[in-house]
Write an enzyme that holds these catalytic residues in place. Sequence first.
Site, PDB file in Angstrom:
ATOM      1  N   ASP A 183      40.524  30.979  47.088  1.00  0.00           N
ATOM      2  CA  ASP A 183      41.443  31.732  47.945  1.00  0.00           C
ATOM      3  C   ASP A 183      42.747  31.929  47.189  1.00  0.00           C
ATOM      4  O   ASP A 183      43.100  31.092  46.354  1.00  0.00           O
ATOM      5  CB  ASP A 183      41.748  30.958  49.238  1.00  0.00           C
ATOM      6  N   CYS A 186      39.492  54.447  45.342  1.00  0.00           N
ATOM      7  CA  CYS A 186      39.160  55.001  44.031  1.00  0.00           C
ATOM      8  C   CYS A 186      38.311  56.249  44.149  1.00  0.00           C
ATOM      9  O   CYS A 186      38.307  57.097  43.265  1.00  0.00           O
ATOM     10  CB  CYS A 186      38.468  53.942  43.184  1.00  0.00           C
TER      11      CYS A 186
END
Lengths: 477, 395
Positions: B265, B308
């Site tokens: 994390d 993208c």
Amino acid sequence: MHVQAAKTVSHILHNCRQSENSYPRSYPPKTLLPFLTPPKTPTLSFRLASAPIKTREPNTNKTKSKVSIQVRLMRFVVTKPSAGAGAAGKARLGALYLGGGGAAPPIETPALVVPTRRGLPSFISRDLLDRLPYPDSLLLHLCPIHFIECPSTRTIKNIGGVHEMVGLQDHFFIASPGDSVESLPEHGGTNKIGAAFETPSGRRLINPKDYMDIISSTRPNLWASLADEVPAWVTEKRNRLSIDRTLKWLDDCLSLDQEKGASTLGAVVGGPNIEHRKKCATEVSMRNVSGFYLGGFGLGESIEERSALLNAVTNILPEEKIRFVSRLGLPEEVLQGVAAGIDLFDSTYIYHLTLGGFALVFPLDILGEAPEALLRNSSNDYTKINLHATIYRKDTSPIVDKCSCYTCQNHTRAYLNHLLNVHEMLAQILLEIHNTHHYLGFFRSIRRALKQEKFELFRERFMESRRVHLMEAVPYS
Amino acid sequence: MALQFEVVGRFNRARASKLTLPHYVVQTPMFMPVGTQGTIKGLTNSQLEDIGCQIILGNTYHLALRPGAELIDELGGLHKFMNWKRGLLTDSGGFQMVSLLHLADITEEGVTFQSPVDGKPMLLTPEESIQIQNKIGADIIMALDDVVRTTITGPRIEEAMYRTLRWMDRCIAAHKRPDAQNLFGIVQGGLDPVLRDICVRGLVERNLPGYAIGGLAGGEDKDSFWRVVAQCTAALPEDKPRYVMGVGYPLDIVVCSALGADMYDCVYPTRTARFGTALVPEGVLKLKHNAMASDERPIDSTCSCMVCKNYTRAYIHSLVTRDAMGSQLLSYHNLSYMMRLSKDLHMSIVEGRFPEYVRGFLRTQFPKGDVPQWVCNAMEVAGIDISSCCAPVPV
């Protein structure tokens, strides 16, 4: 052949008008579909069945495609002309078609033009935009001033225009100079060279050529010419100057326009002076434009004097061409504009509500509810709620019961209250989604009322319900 | 114990697994984005699901302050409050208290500190931390540990390590929902292998559902970092998940996965997005840079995320640091990148091509062959030959 088709269509229309709720689900009938192509000239008018709120399939992986100019052109059709008499005499229904045929349904007007920053809404990204009501949410505002600095016009051109650049190839962009949040017209700085705007990076002057550079590189579907918009308190001399400049810049823009006015909304100004407004409207009507941008409203004139000014202009403008106004954002102002014959509204009401943590909750079915029900004091009858308030800390209901927007379907008032208290960006995203959805719903209600020829009643009821709530001194909002 | 851990692929120390939690079945290696205050900044649940997030973190410290553990409990737990249908993990609150608050005082009882809301002294004990986490209701909860920075030396580290073990017992005793929530222990001990070993053994004795390696990602040098991870993963049980806390640089994740860790994390991907930096296979891309203003390529041509597929660097450049939308789009891309990294790690192990994947990754990040020495050392221990990625050392 076409004459025959027209007869058949009007025959069906006639039968349909007999009872309000008789729109067959399968309208238009399949046999007539070949004849119902978008008209070439705005003379044939037909009514569209009102559709339930649809949303599109999410389209997250769309590959880029360069769309030709042909397909970008929009055509406007008045589908229900104004009645001509009464307080709401000038209100009318219309439809915007994307040129070149295609599967996209028309956008019905009066319509809300969703504000954007550099082509995208402030907080709603394209995948979430897909979930808003369709096709209403296809109509977006474009402010060319946002592109003064970057990206450069050459880059925008290389990318293929604003539709490609922001990944919203199926959407419609309506451009007008300035927006009410970030690029405010600054009449004090405007001179004969160009119009001035206050932007986050300082005052910017833009001349017709630079403006048209941005327009021709972004290629919005419709665009307003550069205007000298002045507030209501300027001198008569300054006002007259603004008309002369605006007309000159309109001619400049048209001469630089490759499409020869096919997508142009001629800007009509004139400040608070009715005679000036009329004069400007007359002049602009003589140019070869496809519609009109009523500029200079929402800059300080009072709501009372505005009606007269709006009507003075729309009385002169040709009926069949579209009318767009900026900065009439509040529901009351929208109703005022609709009554005066305006078709498109760009409003930053939603943006300001969202930033303040407000969510719209006013009932949309103004005509359906009994008048008493609208005035009753229940949790859903206020115009808007401020989700910062502590009463929402544990409120596990959605913002509006039965609202079909993403926010109401997935989140509670308690969660939004928490997000606002901890200053999380998600709060603005979820609020902008709901508020946009709700306001688009308001416009749908307006159109429904127009179709049922009950617009005046709608407007009266709506104003009544707002007045009562103002008087009730809401304790928590 | 409320989880099932099944290893579905291996390469030497690296493993791919299927981890079944009460709310979701996840695949490891896996990166977990940090949703500090009950939200990932700027992204909706639907977007997180589209991106492929499996578990997100909530911060006990922040949530206990606002909206409060009682309220979350009353409204049915954090899953229901956020309407997040997949996995949730909460940390103990310990790290925030120590890193955010200057006047924290750690005693055997717990951590005393000043509440940032009203300045009153507050005490966070192991019991209290577990109680709060029980109310929040995450699939995985973390024991309160005595965290010290790895840059500190001296007896404080040993004290902290033993205290962590004692607090572990208190956490276990206080945990009221072992059937619904998995309590992970955290290995401390600074950079001292002896202390780390004692701590690992102590935790393993307590037979916990999973183990975390803590106290890293605080400024220590990379060579020490990987050695601690390697030591711990070697000693921790094979059949339980291993979570390296606070690791978020893609390179670090690849190395730790090669050494046998499963979960990670970090705030890095989302935080760096808000500063205009995108994660790409080659490293990072600073969208604020003037060169981006006319760059018509997508952020990453190998990435298939919504950003993208639809946007150019030039357009994103015009948004970053100016509009909230810029942060949103970059966070969307960066998390997509991290999820893609996780998926690639998992699949390459399962499909028996992990070393090739690692080599490809390193070649893209270090095209000149200047792979850092610590990576080479770590890969040697991991048994992965990366000599083809490293330029020959000049004699």
